[in-house]
Design an enzyme around this catalytic site. Structure first.
Site, mmCIF file in Angstrom:
data_model
loop_
_atom_site.group_PDB
_atom_site.id
_atom_site.type_symbol
_atom_site.label_atom_id
_atom_site.label_comp_id
_atom_site.label_asym_id
_atom_site.label_seq_id
_atom_site.Cartn_x
_atom_site.Cartn_y
_atom_site.Cartn_z
ATOM 1 N N ARG A 96 10.853 14.433 23.068
ATOM 2 C CA ARG A 96 10.069 14.316 24.339
ATOM 3 C C ARG A 96 10.555 14.881 25.059
ATOM 4 N NH1 ARG A 96 7.486 8.975 22.261
ATOM 5 N NH2 ARG A 96 9.277 7.750 20.416
ATOM 6 N N ASP A 174 3.129 2.454 13.810
ATOM 7 C CA ASP A 174 2.551 1.022 14.567
ATOM 8 C C ASP A 174 1.097 0.922 14.234
ATOM 9 O OD1 ASP A 174 5.190 0.650 15.132
ATOM 10 O OD2 ASP A 174 4.667 1.907 17.001
ATOM 11 N N SER A 585 -8.608 2.649 -12.946
ATOM 12 C CA SER A 585 -10.027 4.701 -12.606
ATOM 13 C C SER A 585 -10.673 4.387 -11.398
ATOM 14 C CB SER A 585 -10.650 3.693 -14.002
ATOM 15 O OG SER A 585 -9.482 3.990 -15.708
ATOM 16 N N MET A 717 2.271 3.678 -17.744
ATOM 17 C CA MET A 717 3.108 3.455 -16.975
ATOM 18 C C MET A 717 2.038 3.781 -14.895
ATOM 19 S SD MET A 717 2.871 7.200 -14.679
ATOM 20 C CE MET A 717 4.386 7.322 -14.062
#
Length: 839
Positions: A96, A174, A585, A717
């Protein structure tokens, strides 16, 4: 020539090779709060900038580094952004900077940029950071004149640096910036939240406990809302939808009745800034009044900084004390905090950031004197450019509407993505309390649906291979169907179970907890209905099925085509039928994205990250990785883009032995740099001769003495694991939309005491096309389909391959025809636009 020449169609395509960054300098900085995926954006800006011949600079520590100058502004190299794709946060730092808010600070920043010849700035941050960049641009000429008057730069420098071009990318967890469906970091933050909620749910099943979770979100309810959809929350509080008077009793009654129906848990999510209809913040009364003594578990998620109507902070410990003292529940507190900002970016965020980074460089190269500062946004699955200040002003309008308690207006200004999430939540939450049903009985026992004029029997089934998100879609379909007044029937094991009569009515409570479950709880088979049409028609008659919702992959598409074509012989199939594409796929025609693909991509990317890390000590190693997908190269291509692959082999793009040799030489050159590892992905059916073993052996032989090779076949997997937040949310929303379409079709086709429709548009596939969710007749989709290879004839993601190649340092042709058009923020959301993927 025997006749006049046919008029030539003008080629209006634009190619990146026609753009040059020679002589230009681009600086990239990250500002404000960090977000996962920022590094992927920085990497893309640096590599695309270098690719077009520009100099690219890092500005470390955001605007503070720009003001301080010195070593904070360094020239970037291709190698300097290696290994940052999978790193969370921002490696170039963010801070900042109060000094940049002053005129003197911006004057210092301008001097530092001019000294290095920088006139193109890419800012990655939130609305405050982007607003500051626009102000800097507006003041640029005046700042240069001041620097000349002070003798810090000469007239030639003023002339050579007369214009400052700004392009922004929104990095914020956010998702509170108007003009884009998703900001960089939001999807990863959702991953962190859902990981925690899933973990808490598994351990809490055994105990009668209340869980209090603290989450971020600032003044936007997006994270809370999507988390509620993704974890199946019973109740959510967001600033954009304050609860009506008496909500405390209504909520507690529903929680108590949910437990009485056999639910093992309830989840309540509270967003920061949530208030009631009077504008007062949520008080502790809802905890005091929550007398659901029989519940096994309550999870209360509280956004940081929440306060009650007396401006007393609602801390997790405060709520814990309330629950313990008033309800006597065993209570635990979990503070997520900056966990939501941290961790590895998801596949979605890497792809989104990479696409935006490339687009940002193109926007800078095409900028002219009259081009306003723009922000690169995502609408549907397309990257678009929008005027920065239009987006900022609309974002500020949201807060103004909230302050004036114009909540519906605030929701509209948030955009179609937010609207669709909220409407889906309302649909799923609109079920009447049991006490409101006849005789206070359960909807299943009261027979209320049978007496309702809109009551129909709707069957739901899964077809094909399992895909993550199928269960979320089934849950949503069942509950929205019951809300619409239908009886819902579950078919086990696809059409094989259908013709065997494995059909039973399914109730609201039967699908509790399904959202986060992987695989297919209904069971799924690849069996097509073609050989069992008579038996399936018989089962439709027996159970009086009035509509079908089929959730599955290419087999589901083929199945619905067979049923549609059999209508001439079986009137039982003259009912509304809809497909929701669900396959890892992503090879179903009529949609740019299928349910389950996002979860699979995350599995691939996570595995590639680990594999690459394993080479950090050995060096000079190339990994050959095989992915699934059939003949569709989506997983390999998009997974390669997200994982930073050097080469990806797919069926859709022909390659020969010369291409393989060039790829080996490319990796050989790479090994001479500081990046001494390689990643090659191969789609399982990319070429019947150039198998994974062949490529592995070729690379091993040709790379002998330079690098060694390893191979990995990822296998099934890629089909397993819990669904990603995106797939849970996407499945929930598309199923709700499909049931609403089925309800409308049922009412339109109900004549003479029965449902009958044989029109093309009564057998549809619900798919995402560019920026919209569209119902398309399956009969019309036949023309778009390559049935031999089970893929669509045209696939949008092939346009991402040049991006992947450019970021891997290959010279390639990149069609920019879809880029370059500056749109306006009010024009980017068509009626049916939906939150969707960058992938």
């Amino acid at each position: 020539m025997t006749g006049p020449m046919a008029p030539q169609r003008q080629d209006t395509r634009k190619f990146v090779e026609n753009l040059s960054g020679a002589g230009k300098s681009i600086a990239v900085l990250t500002s404000g709060g960090d977000a996962q995926g920022m590094n992927a954006a920085v990497r893309a800006v640096v590599r695309m900038g270098i690719y077009v011949g520009a100099k690219v600079y890092f500005i470390h520590e955001g605007y503070q580094g720009m003001v301080d100058g010195g070593d904070n502004i360094k020239e970037a190299t291709w190698e300097s952004v290696s290994s940052m794709l999978q790193v969370g946060g921002t490696v170039i730092g963010s801070a900042r900077c109060k000094e940049f808010r002053t005129h003197e600070g911006r004057l210092k920043a301008a001097h530092n940029l001019v000294q290095r010849g920088i006139t193109n700035l890419c800012v990655i941050g939130g609305d405050g950071s982007l607003t500051g960049a626009n102000l800097f641009r507006e003041e640029w000429s005046g700042l240069l004149n001041e620097l000349q008057e002070e003798g810090l730069i000469d007239e030639e420098a003023v002339h050579n640096h007369s214009e400052l071009h700004i392009v922004g990318m929104v990095g914020s967890i956010d998702n509170d910036f108007c003009g884009t469906d998703m900001t960089i970091g939001t999807d990863s933050a959702l991953h962190r939240i859902i990981e925690v909620v899933d973990a808490i749910m598994t351990t809490a099943q055994s105990h009668q406990r209340t869980f209090v979770l603290e989450v971020m979100g600032r003044h936007c309810g997006y994270l809370a809302l999507v988390s509620a959809l993704a974890c199946g929350a019973d109740w959510v509080f967001i600033p954009e939808m304050p609860p009506e008077d008496g909500w405390e009793d209504n909520m507690c009654q529903k929680l108590s009745e949910s437990r009485a129906r056999g639910s093992r848990l309830n989840i309540i999510i509270v967003a920061e800034g949530a208030s009631d209809s009077q504008g007062q913040h949520i008080t502790s009364d809802f905890v005091k009044n929550n007398r659901a003594d029989k519940k096994r578990l309550n999870i209360i998620i509280v956004a940081e900084g929440a306060i009650d109507c007396h401006n007393k902070a609602i801390t997790p410990d405060y709520i814990k004390d309330l629950v313990v003292s008033h309800l006597g529940f065993d209570t635990r507190v979990t503070i997520l905090g900056h966990v939501q900002r941290g961790g590895t970016p998801s596949a979605f965020d890497r792809i989104l950031a990479s696409r935006m980074g490339v687009e940002a460089v193109l926007a800078l190269l095409e900028a002219s004197t009259n081009t306003p500062a723009c922000v690169v946004s995502l609408v549907g699955n397309q990257a678009v450019r929008l005027p920065l200040m239009e987006c900022v002003q609309m974002t500020q309008e949201v807060q103004k509407a909230m302050d004036e308690k114009k909540f519906e207006e605030a929701v509209r200004l948030r955009g179609r993505s937010f609207e669709n999430n909220l409407s889906t939540y309302r649909l799923l939450a609109s079920r009447k309390a049991d006490s409101e049903l006849p005789n206070g009985e359960e909807e299943k026992k009261s027979g209320d649906e049978e007496q309702c004029n809109s009551s129909f029997n709707v069957a739901v089934l899964n077809v094909g291979a399992p895909a993550a998100g199928m269960n979320a879609a089934v849950r949503s379909a069942v509950r929205v169907g019951i809300t619409e007044g239908h009886k819902m029937f579950a078919v086990n094991d696809g059409f094989e179970g259908f013709y065997k009569g494995q059909i039973k009515e399914i109730s609201w409570g039967d699908v509790g907890g399904w959202t986060g479950q992987g695989g297919s709880l209904l069971g799924t088979k690849r069996t097509l209905p073609g050989k069992h049409l008579e038996k399936i028609a018989e089962q439709i008659r027996i159970h009086n099925i009035n509509a079908l919702l089929v959730i599955g992959g290419f087999e589901a598409f083929e199945s619905l085509l067979q049923l549609y074509e059999a209508r001439a012989h079986y009137q039982e199939f003259c009912i509304p039928m809809c497909i929701l594409p669900a396959t890892i796929s992503n090879n179903v025609p009529g949609t740019d994205l299928s349910l389950g693909a996002d979860t699979s991509l995350n599995a691939i990317v996570e595995t590639c990250d680990r594999i690459k890390q394993s080479a950090s000590g050995t060096k000079r190693r190339v990994f050959i990785i095989e992915t699934m997908g059939g003949y569709c190269g989506y997983l390999a291509t998009v997974g390669g883009l997200a994982a930073g692959a050097d080469t990806v082999y797919i069926f859709e793009e022909d390659f020969d032995i010369r291409d393989l040799q060039n790829n080996v030489e490319h990796l050989t050159q790479k090994m001479k740099t500081s990046i001494q590892r390689g990643l090659v992905l191969r789609n399982e059916n990319s070429n019947e001769n150039f198998t994974t073993d062949f490529i592995y052996q070729l690379y091993s032989e040709e790379g002998r003495g330079v690098f060694d090779c390893r191979k990995n076949v990822l296998g099934h997997m890629q089909q397993g694991g819990t669904p990603s937040p995106f797939d849970r949310n996407f499945g929930t929303k598309v199923a709700a939309k499909a049931i609403q379409w089925i309800t409308r079709m049922l009412k339109e086709s109900y004549k003479g005491g029965r449902v009958f429709t044989n029109s093309e548009d009564s057998a549809c596939l619900l798919g995402m096309r560019r920026r919209a969710m569209v119902f398309q007749p399956v009969a019309q989709l036949q023309e778009e389909t390559d049935f031999v290879h089970r893929i669509p004839k045209e696939q949008w993601w092939l346009k991402l391959r040049p991006v992947m190649k450019i970021l891997a340092k290959y010279k390639t042709s990149y069609d920019m025809s879809d880029s370059g058009q500056l749109e306006h923020v009010t024009q980017v959301r068509p009626k049916e636009s939906d939150f969707s993927a960058a992938i």
